[in-house]
Scaffold this motif. Structure first.
Motif, mmCIF file in Angstrom:
data_model
loop_
_atom_site.group_PDB
_atom_site.id
_atom_site.type_symbol
_atom_site.label_atom_id
_atom_site.label_comp_id
_atom_site.label_asym_id
_atom_site.label_seq_id
_atom_site.Cartn_x
_atom_site.Cartn_y
_atom_site.Cartn_z
ATOM 1 N N VAL A 1 0.700 -1.309 0.069
ATOM 2 C CA VAL A 1 0.009 0.105 0.003
ATOM 3 C C VAL A 1 0.814 1.068 -0.123
ATOM 4 O O VAL A 1 0.625 2.247 -0.799
ATOM 5 C CB VAL A 1 -1.006 -0.032 1.413
ATOM 6 C CG1 VAL A 1 -1.776 1.146 1.385
ATOM 7 C CG2 VAL A 1 -1.966 -0.938 1.356
ATOM 8 N N GLY A 2 1.906 1.317 0.720
ATOM 9 C CA GLY A 2 2.725 2.400 0.957
ATOM 10 C C GLY A 2 3.370 2.699 -0.566
ATOM 11 O O GLY A 2 3.743 3.846 -0.948
ATOM 12 N N ILE A 3 3.730 1.766 -1.229
ATOM 13 C CA ILE A 3 4.623 1.786 -2.486
ATOM 14 C C ILE A 3 3.766 2.246 -3.494
ATOM 15 O O ILE A 3 4.166 2.962 -4.024
ATOM 16 C CB ILE A 3 5.259 0.399 -2.982
ATOM 17 C CG1 ILE A 3 6.227 -0.164 -1.940
ATOM 18 C CG2 ILE A 3 5.675 0.341 -4.270
ATOM 19 C CD1 ILE A 3 6.884 -1.437 -2.098
ATOM 20 N N VAL B 1 13.831 2.350 -9.298
ATOM 21 C CA VAL B 1 12.971 2.345 -8.103
ATOM 22 C C VAL B 1 11.430 2.093 -8.154
ATOM 23 O O VAL B 1 10.684 1.230 -7.754
ATOM 24 C CB VAL B 1 13.330 3.563 -7.117
ATOM 25 C CG1 VAL B 1 12.283 3.477 -5.979
ATOM 26 C CG2 VAL B 1 14.488 3.633 -6.736
ATOM 27 N N THR B 2 11.091 2.874 -9.349
ATOM 28 C CA THR B 2 9.529 2.710 -9.639
ATOM 29 C C THR B 2 9.419 1.299 -10.109
ATOM 30 O O THR B 2 8.436 0.835 -9.784
ATOM 31 C CB THR B 2 9.145 3.689 -10.842
ATOM 32 O OG1 THR B 2 9.614 5.076 -10.391
ATOM 33 C CG2 THR B 2 7.707 3.662 -11.214
ATOM 34 N N GLY C 1 7.499 -5.255 -6.460
ATOM 35 C CA GLY C 1 7.429 -5.682 -4.986
ATOM 36 C C GLY C 1 6.147 -5.289 -4.607
ATOM 37 O O GLY C 1 5.516 -6.572 -3.897
ATOM 38 N N SER C 2 5.173 -4.465 -4.967
ATOM 39 C CA SER C 2 3.906 -4.425 -4.314
ATOM 40 C C SER C 2 3.095 -5.397 -4.897
ATOM 41 O O SER C 2 2.221 -6.188 -4.085
ATOM 42 C CB SER C 2 3.390 -3.036 -4.560
ATOM 43 O OG SER C 2 3.130 -2.776 -6.003
ATOM 44 N N LEU C 3 3.201 -5.658 -6.154
ATOM 45 C CA LEU C 3 2.322 -6.721 -6.866
ATOM 46 C C LEU C 3 2.749 -8.219 -6.291
ATOM 47 O O LEU C 3 1.718 -8.994 -6.107
ATOM 48 C CB LEU C 3 2.188 -6.696 -8.163
ATOM 49 C CG LEU C 3 1.779 -5.418 -8.854
ATOM 50 C CD1 LEU C 3 2.276 -5.437 -10.320
ATOM 51 C CD2 LEU C 3 0.518 -5.398 -8.700
#
Length: 353
Positions: free
Chosen positions: A144-146, A160-161, A167-169
């Motif tokens: 959620v933060g990412i 990073v994007t 990473g989030s997925l």
């Protein structure tokens, strides 16, 4: 860890490390950020706090504790919200004083619920269910933060994007897989076989016995399936409101000290702070959480003195204050139990003629 002197030694060392990290927090954040701040500057930020803001923080903090009672009452049918509040407060106090304090918190939970007449199996299932939901939300929070940062327009490098999206997925997919394994028998069987296949790739010295992981997963699923199937809404809503109110508490700390970096950034900072509380070297990651939170706030443009004060203030509400509050709850429970036992013994005494 069965030796009590080892436990005492580790507890003292862990608490000493936590105190040392907090004491030298200005030096630590200077090493992280390249900027310098003094305790005098931090104290000046605290002096700016109004009693209205402190009262608001206290209300939001208490509301977050009340929200978590819905997680406990959903996982243990028959538990009242007042009992859940006492249980959570006492368990948190014990956990906050010990390294690896979760085990001591579980022991405290069993003792208290046994006194209220709950069977051991129901308490174990409750502990598993609430623990699983806490763990899954720990995975969800970083995602959620990412995503919040990526959607906010925060300037990040392409590398990073891309890493953030992957990473989030990946984290969200992991949560979906675990939830499916707990809810559906076929999904649990498939995941169990996959875990056994991965285990066979490990070196022989650390490889578990054949089918150990699939059997453990099946036992876990069987123990928690009824709670998950029928009470997942209460568990989920309780965690959402609990974490949402804790984030609001962080926002209050940021606003009060002038360190608020923006909506998406505050969500990312909150997610990082909750992940850092899982550091085991100090109780609830004390010292480590504050240093990481300061580093993230400074990265997002917050002044160093404001960021440090906000991190310490948030640590106070999410860690320090829970110890005396939990001690009061535990003392009240013990006093009531003593009175109940005395009344029960008095009722059993024969009447003299």
């Amino acid at each position: 860890m069965k030796n009590k002197w080892v436990q005492i030694g580790l507890s003292v060392a862990s608490l000493a490390l936590a105190a040392t990290l907090v004491r030298f927090l200005p030096q630590i954040v200077a090493a992280l950020t390249g900027k310098h701040v003094s305790w005098t500057q931090i104290g000046a930020q605290f002096a700016r706090l109004s009693w209205q803001m402190v009262a608001l923080m206290a209300v939001v903090w208490l509301a977050s504790l009340l929200a978590y009672t819905f997680v406990l009452t959903a996982s243990l049918p028959g538990l009242t919200h007042s009992q859940a509040l006492t249980l959570n407060a006492a368990g948190s106090a014990v956990s906050n004083l010990l390294p690896f304090g979760g085990a001591a918190g579980v022991a405290m939970t069993i003792a208290m619920t046994k006194g209220w007449g709950f069977p051991l199996r129901a308490v174990v299932v409750s502990t598993l269910s609430s623990g699983i939901w806490n763990t899954m939300f720990r995975f969800v929070l970083p995602a959620v933060g990412i995503v919040a940062l990526l959607l906010s327009g925060q300037e990040l490098s392409p590398a990073v994007t891309n890493a953030g999206w992957v990473g989030s997925l990946s984290l969200l997919a992991l949560v979906v897989v675990v939830a499916a394994a707990l809810y559906w028998d076929r999904a649990a069987a498939v995941l169990g076989r996959a875990l056994d296949a991965v285990a066979r790739l490990l070196p022989r010295g650390v490889r578990p016995a054949e089918h150990t992981l699939s059997r453990a997963l099946e036992k876990l699923r069987a123990d928690t399936s009824e709670v998950v199937r029928h009470r997942w809404r209460g568990l989920t809503l309780g965690m959402v409101f609990f974490l949402g109110l804790q984030w609001l508490l962080l926002v209050c700390c940021l606003q009060a000290t002038g360190a608020y970096p923006g909506l998406a950034q505050s969500i990312a900072v909150f997610a990082l702070s909750r992940v850092l509380t899982t550091a085991l070297v100090t109780p609830s990651g004390t010292g480590i959480m504050e240093a990481g939170t300061v580093g993230a706030l400074v990265f997002f443009g917050a002044p160093l003195d404001s960021a440090t004060a906000a991190a310490l203030l948030f640590g106070f509400w999410t860690y320090t204050v829970e110890i005396p509050f939990g001690g009061l709850a535990l003392g009240a429970w013990a006093l009531l139990r003593r009175r109940e036992n005395a009344a029960s013994a008095s009722d059993k005494e024969p009447i003299s003629r």
